[in-house]
Design a protein around this motif. Structure first.
Motif, mmCIF file in Angstrom:
data_model
loop_
_atom_site.group_PDB
_atom_site.id
_atom_site.type_symbol
_atom_site.label_atom_id
_atom_site.label_comp_id
_atom_site.label_asym_id
_atom_site.label_seq_id
_atom_site.Cartn_x
_atom_site.Cartn_y
_atom_site.Cartn_z
ATOM 1 N N SER A 143 0.833 -1.231 0.037
ATOM 2 C CA SER A 143 -0.022 -0.038 0.082
ATOM 3 C C SER A 143 0.869 1.184 0.012
ATOM 4 O O SER A 143 0.530 2.168 -0.585
ATOM 5 C CB SER A 143 -0.942 -0.062 1.376
ATOM 6 O OG SER A 143 -0.209 0.050 2.582
ATOM 7 N N TYR A 144 1.891 1.233 0.632
ATOM 8 C CA TYR A 144 2.806 2.340 0.477
ATOM 9 C C TYR A 144 3.631 2.334 -0.534
ATOM 10 O O TYR A 144 3.930 3.618 -1.060
ATOM 11 C CB TYR A 144 3.742 2.376 1.969
ATOM 12 C CG TYR A 144 3.269 2.712 3.339
ATOM 13 C CD1 TYR A 144 2.848 4.092 3.336
ATOM 14 C CD2 TYR A 144 2.910 1.915 4.116
ATOM 15 C CE1 TYR A 144 2.370 4.450 4.634
ATOM 16 C CE2 TYR A 144 2.426 1.902 5.372
ATOM 17 C CZ TYR A 144 2.026 3.586 5.601
ATOM 18 O OH TYR A 144 1.556 3.804 6.737
ATOM 19 N N ALA A 145 3.783 1.306 -1.218
ATOM 20 C CA ALA A 145 4.595 1.442 -2.215
ATOM 21 C C ALA A 145 3.683 2.134 -3.557
ATOM 22 O O ALA A 145 3.945 2.856 -4.451
ATOM 23 C CB ALA A 145 4.998 0.093 -3.175
ATOM 24 N N LEU A 146 2.232 1.860 -3.630
ATOM 25 C CA LEU A 146 1.415 2.513 -4.317
ATOM 26 C C LEU A 146 1.272 3.904 -3.987
ATOM 27 O O LEU A 146 1.103 4.755 -4.772
ATOM 28 C CB LEU A 146 -0.039 1.861 -4.142
ATOM 29 C CG LEU A 146 -0.248 0.483 -4.402
ATOM 30 C CD1 LEU A 146 -1.711 -0.072 -4.271
ATOM 31 C CD2 LEU A 146 -0.038 0.432 -6.183
ATOM 32 N N PHE A 150 1.930 6.333 -6.969
ATOM 33 C CA PHE A 150 0.703 7.049 -7.834
ATOM 34 C C PHE A 150 0.246 8.268 -6.866
ATOM 35 O O PHE A 150 -0.509 8.934 -7.386
ATOM 36 C CB PHE A 150 -0.722 6.063 -7.963
ATOM 37 C CG PHE A 150 -0.442 4.855 -8.545
ATOM 38 C CD1 PHE A 150 -0.325 4.862 -9.935
ATOM 39 C CD2 PHE A 150 -0.246 3.834 -8.152
ATOM 40 C CE1 PHE A 150 -0.072 4.003 -10.701
ATOM 41 C CE2 PHE A 150 -0.233 2.574 -8.812
ATOM 42 C CZ PHE A 150 -0.068 2.572 -10.079
ATOM 43 N N GLY A 151 0.602 8.370 -5.833
ATOM 44 C CA GLY A 151 0.183 9.431 -4.990
ATOM 45 C C GLY A 151 -0.918 9.262 -4.269
ATOM 46 O O GLY A 151 -1.229 7.947 -3.879
ATOM 47 N N LEU A 163 -4.018 -1.931 -11.325
ATOM 48 C CA LEU A 163 -2.962 -1.244 -10.543
ATOM 49 C C LEU A 163 -1.672 -1.530 -11.240
ATOM 50 O O LEU A 163 -0.818 -1.064 -10.785
ATOM 51 C CB LEU A 163 -2.867 -1.845 -8.886
ATOM 52 C CG LEU A 163 -4.031 -1.492 -8.031
ATOM 53 C CD1 LEU A 163 -3.797 -1.990 -6.889
ATOM 54 C CD2 LEU A 163 -4.515 0.060 -8.103
ATOM 55 N N GLY A 164 -1.751 -2.011 -12.358
ATOM 56 C CA GLY A 164 -0.417 -2.468 -13.237
ATOM 57 C C GLY A 164 -0.238 -3.780 -13.393
ATOM 58 O O GLY A 164 -0.820 -4.440 -12.545
#
Length: 591
Positions: A143-146, A150-151, A163-164
């Motif tokens: 979740s922190y990587a997203l 993405f902001g 999400l890719g």
């Protein structure tokens, strides 16, 4: 192996210029493309590393090093490149710029570039299972990587399956649970939507914040920053030696998560090796030195490099900051202050924009309200004009009818007089005349009554016509007042908005003075908020762990999942460093 986003690839080719051998280096990155430069043939590893660091602007160089992927070794700074790798014509040799040493606490990292490089490397290590993390922490880290990629969370854009193509969770962890990719995405998005900046009540957080949150969670994993080497004690038992910022840790061969013992750097005085034998001399002179053995001399060299580097970082932490570190911290502090001021300014501009939009919506609402009132007044005016016309027609008809009835009454009276003059002959004729006269008198009375009623009706209609004209005049006056009030309100709101913009610009200039006090107060509030968030995150992680356990797939004999030790990393560290060094050395030899 690390992804190209933070990998620097050197292609060395030998060339001859003026009887001097030169190496042509090409540095490739995914973001900046190729960077070419020439270095002398006798260039050392440090010279190449310094050239790369200067090119990308890396200042915290003591954490990083160059590594060859095939030989799996670190480039020695003092030696020449040609003495460490084999170079042939038209066959490039790749070097990777990687984090060689890890800080004791990721918050000790100063430069944003160093934090970003650590984030990318640790993320790749977690996804490739070099660093093992349980399922619930993998979800939180993803979740922190997203957030970093993405902001802020957008419910329209960030949906499961959109999400890719890359995996957010390690494949080895995904295979242990009965969940598809969209199911994992749902768990990740549930955490992603809760991060500060993802809800309207919180300010936006930048990429550096999300990456530091990722590193802060990752550093609590047992395998974070540990370099493993296969060794043997004097009993010939195969063990794992882990070298990290804390010291030297000993693991059993079938378990790299739970260390058996640890020798902190404060207990190590000297490290040396001879052939395949590695000797460590404790700081306590009364304690005997302990030895272990490796299968390759190259392994001993790598162990020595990592031990020396980590011990230097340990001594650096206890000696205090050097001038370079102080300059970096001051620069980072100023940069952080500048970014905070920019964020505050952007936040003020955002609020001012929202206020302007709100005022504009209010003005549009008032305008629509005034337009509605004007339409209603216009309709009422039109209806009044139509009613007045109808009343005028009724008055004209009533007047004509009254004139006709008056004329008939006059004719009836004349006929009565004529009948009276003619009716003198006989009684019958007289009675007949009386009867006719009574009839005529009744008709005359009725005509008079009708004439009087027609006159009253005409008078009433005239009064209604006058009242209608008065109401028409009042409606026209009210419509004129509403139109004038709308224009006046628009002018006042436009003037107030311009004054607010000027006041905002003046306040931006004045707010720079007490910014340091505001920053201190914001930092204190942020710390309290982080403590509360940590407690909340722990509770949510426990809930997620219980949910994930229900979805776990039973492992077969062919695929045994990694056994994770559910123990706090720092509790483990206190346990494995307890007791005297002598007793831990004896325990190491007895394994």
């Amino acid at each position: 192996h690390v992804r190209n986003v933070h990998t620097f690839e050197f292609h060395f080719r030998s060339a001859f210029y003026s009887n001097c051998v030169v190496l042509q280096a090409v540095v490739s990155t995914q973001s900046t493309g190729d960077m070419e430069f020439s270095v002398p043939y006798r260039t050392t590893g440090k010279e190449v590393f310094d050239k790369v660091a200067n090119t990308i602007g890396l200042r915290e160089t003591w954490y990083f090093g160059l590594r060859t992927p095939k030989a799996d070794m670190w480039i020695v700074d003092e030696k020449r490149i040609v003495d460490q790798v084999y170079i042939s014509d038209n066959k490039p040799v790749n070097f990777y710029l990687l984090a060689k040493f890890y800080p004791l606490d990721v918050n000790d990292l100063i430069q944003d570039l160093a934090k970003h490089l650590f984030f990318l490397q640790v993320q790749e290590q977690i996804l490739s299972q070099v660093i093992y993390a349980p399922a619930e922490k993998c979800v939180l880290l993803a979740s922190y990587a997203l957030q970093a990629k993405f902001g802020d969370y957008d419910p329209v854009k960030h949906k499961p399956g959109k999400l890719g193509p890359e995996n957010l969770i390690p494949e080895a962890v995904m295979s242990q649970y009965n969940l598809n990719k969209e199911g994992w995405d749902e768990h990740v998005i549930a955490w992603y939507a809760q991060h500060p900046g993802s809800v309207p009540s919180n300010v936006d957080r930048d990429r550096e914040w999300a990456e530091m949150q990722y590193l802060t969670i990752a550093q609590d994993l047992n395998m974070f920053g540990v370099n493993y080497f296969l060794i043997q004690n004097k009993e010939g038992t195969d063990l794992w030696l882990g070298v990290d910022a804390e010291g030297l840790q000993i693991f059993e061969k079938d378990n790299q998560h739970k260390a058996k013992i640890c020798f902190p750097w404060s207990e190590v005085k000297n490290i040396s090796f001879q052939d395949k034998k590695f000797t460590i001399k404790p700081a306590n002179e009364k304690t005997e030195e302990f030895k272990f053995f490796t299968r390759k001399i190259r392994t001993n060299r790598m162990i020595l490099q990592l031990c020396v580097g980590n011990h230097e970082l340990y001594m650096r932490r206890h000696r205090g900051d050097t001038l370079v570190v102080q300059a970096l911290k001051q620069q980072a502090k100023e940069e952080k202050k500048r970014k905070q001021q920019e964020r505050d300014k952007l936040e003020k501009e955002r609020k001012a924009k929202e206020e302007a939009v709100r005022q504009r919506e209010e003005l549009e609402l008032q305008l629509r309200k005034f337009e509605g009132q004007a339409r209603k007044a216009n309709d009422r005016l039109q209806r009044s004009e139509e009613a007045a016309e109808i009343l005028e027609e009724k008055v004209a008809l009533a007047e004509e009818e009254a004139n006709l009835l008056a004329k008939r009454a006059t004719e009836a009276q004349q006929e009565i007089l004529w009948i009276k003059q003619e009716n003198v002959k006989n009684t019958e004729e007289k009675n007949l005349m009386k009867k006719q006269m009574r009839d005529l008198e009744d008709a005359a009375a009725q005509a008079a009554t009708k004439a009087e009623a027609g006159a009253l009706e005409a008078y009433r209609l005239k009064r209604e016509l006058e009242n209608a004209r008065v109401r028409e005049k009042s409606a026209k006056q009210k419509l004129l007042e509403i139109t004038q009030q709308c224009v006046l309100n628009d002018q006042i709101d436009i003037a107030n908005y311009l004054n607010n913009q000027e006041t905002l610009d003046d306040s931006d200039l004045e707010s720079d003075k007490p910014v340091e006090n505001d920053l201190v107060e914001k930092i204190d509030n942020a710390r309290l908020e982080e403590v509360k968030q940590c407690e909340q995150v722990k509770t949510q992680l426990l809930d997620l762990k219980s949910k994930m356990e229900a979805l776990k797939v039973e492992a077969t004999d062919a695929e045994v999942p990694i056994e994770y030790v559910d123990e706090d990393k720092y509790q483990t560290l206190r346990r494995i460093t307890a007791g005297e060094t002598r007793s831990r050395i004896a325990f190491f030899h007895s394994l």
